[in-house]
Design an enzyme around this catalytic site. Structure first.
Site, PDB file in Angstrom:
ATOM      1  CG  HIS A  19      -4.426   4.065  12.852  1.00 21.57           C
ATOM      2  ND1 HIS A  19      -4.231   4.057  11.501  1.00 21.57           N
ATOM      3  CD2 HIS A  19      -3.301   3.567  13.404  1.00 21.57           C
ATOM      4  CE1 HIS A  19      -3.030   3.581  11.245  1.00 21.57           C
ATOM      5  NE2 HIS A  19      -2.449   3.269  12.383  1.00 21.57           N
ATOM      6  CG  HIS A  26      -2.359  -1.611   9.914  1.00 19.99           C
ATOM      7  ND1 HIS A  26      -3.078  -1.556  11.097  1.00 19.99           N
ATOM      8  CD2 HIS A  26      -1.524  -0.549   9.944  1.00 19.99           C
ATOM      9  CE1 HIS A  26      -2.702  -0.512  11.800  1.00 19.99           C
ATOM     10  NE2 HIS A  26      -1.752   0.128  11.125  1.00 19.99           N
ATOM     11  CB  CYS A  61       6.310   5.041  12.664  1.00 14.21           C
ATOM     12  SG  CYS A  61       7.298   4.604  14.089  1.00 14.21           S
ATOM     13  CG  HIS A  63       0.791   2.891   7.781  1.00 18.75           C
ATOM     14  ND1 HIS A  63       0.694   4.082   8.475  1.00 18.75           N
ATOM     15  CD2 HIS A  63       0.393   1.922   8.634  1.00 18.75           C
ATOM     16  CE1 HIS A  63       0.240   3.826   9.695  1.00 18.75           C
ATOM     17  NE2 HIS A  63       0.058   2.536   9.819  1.00 18.75           N
ATOM     18  CD  GLU A  81       6.500  11.133   9.294  1.00 17.41           C
ATOM     19  OE1 GLU A  81       7.096  11.153  10.397  1.00 17.41           O
ATOM     20  OE2 GLU A  81       5.670  10.253   9.001  1.00 17.41           O
ATOM     21  CE1 TYR A  98       2.401  -0.307  18.230  1.00 21.91           C
ATOM     22  CE2 TYR A  98       3.738  -0.971  16.352  1.00 21.91           C
ATOM     23  CZ  TYR A  98       2.904  -0.066  16.965  1.00 21.91           C
ATOM     24  OH  TYR A  98       2.558   1.085  16.322  1.00 21.91           O
ATOM     25  CD  GLU A 108      -0.681   3.004  15.695  1.00 27.96           C
ATOM     26  OE1 GLU A 108      -0.813   2.133  14.800  1.00 27.96           O
ATOM     27  OE2 GLU A 108      -0.416   4.181  15.458  1.00 27.96           O
ATOM     28  CD  GLU A 110       1.380   0.341  13.063  1.00 32.10           C
ATOM     29  OE1 GLU A 110       0.732   1.265  12.557  1.00 32.10           O
ATOM     30  OE2 GLU A 110       2.542   0.478  13.514  1.00 32.10           O
ATOM     31  CD1 TRP A 155       7.117   2.965  17.624  1.00 33.46           C
ATOM     32  CD2 TRP A 155       5.027   3.342  18.314  1.00 33.46           C
ATOM     33  NE1 TRP A 155       6.824   4.287  17.370  1.00 33.46           N
ATOM     34  CE2 TRP A 155       5.553   4.545  17.783  1.00 33.46           C
ATOM     35  CE3 TRP A 155       3.725   3.343  18.808  1.00 33.46           C
ATOM     36  CZ2 TRP A 155       4.819   5.731  17.732  1.00 33.46           C
ATOM     37  CZ3 TRP A 155       2.995   4.520  18.750  1.00 33.46           C
ATOM     38  CH2 TRP A 155       3.542   5.692  18.221  1.00 33.46           C
TER      39      TRP A 155
END
Length: 189
Positions: A19, A26, A61, A63, A81, A98, A108, A110, A155
């Site tokens: 990032h 990714h 959001c 990963h 979170e 995006y 970003e 992804e 996004w």
């Protein structure tokens, strides 16, 4: 998990290294959490986050870990979170991707499948990740995002029109076929 333009896994890298101004493509995910009333849970990103700090966005959001099925990553991150107990996780936009650039040049980049999540419990935000939460009627939220009235993450601004195309009732959106996921995202799908 690093991916090529077709969504094939090509390696891994630590999150902090992917990032910046030269962010490689990714794998990630986005999720929209709904309650029984069809309200969506919005979150404001913690102000100390390196990407889009203090910005309102969709519920969560994240990963996946290498080899982790995306729907497991969704549940893991929602628990961490927001302290949520998840009752269902459904894939709705398997091919979303995006690229967005912050004012400081951070990118970003992804492939980011989108999930609808249902919960019947309260959110308990983790201050390391989330500064605030707000349950909002989906129709009002979608209208404000599409009309540009709401300042939201880039996004989320791209995802909401695609989600509204699935129908006006988010609890009735059709689930997508996991076979439509990019190959790097199909682990355990």
């Amino acid at each position: 998990m690093l991916v090529d333009g077709e969504g094939n896994a090509i390696g891994t890298a630590p999150k902090k290294s992917v990032h910046g101004p030269d962010t490689p493509l990714h794998l990630a995910f986005s999720s929209y959490v709904f309650d029984d009333e069809g309200r969506v849970l919005l979150t404001r990103r913690a102000t100390h986050k390196p990407t889009w700090p203090g910005t309102w966005t969709n519920s969560c959001c994240g990963h996946p870990l290498p080899g982790e099925p995306l729907h497991h990553a969704v549940t893991r991150r929602l628990t961490y979170e927001l302290g949520l107990t998840v009752s269902s996780v459904d894939l709705v936009l398997p091919g979303f991707s995006y690229r967005a650039v912050m004012d400081n040049g951070t990118v970003e980049n992804e492939i980011c499948p989108v999930y609808r999540v249902h919960t019947d419990g309260p959110a308990t935000p983790n201050p390391d990740e989330v500064d605030a939460v707000n349950w909002v009627p989906w129709t009002r939220f979608a209208r404000e995002v599409v009309s540009g009235e709401m300042d939201i993450s880039p996004w989320c601004a791209e995802q909401v029109p695609l989600l509204t195309a699935l129908g006006s009732d988010p609890l009735s959106w059709p689930s997508a076929d996991p076979a439509a996921l990019p190959s790097a995202a199909r682990a355990g799908a």
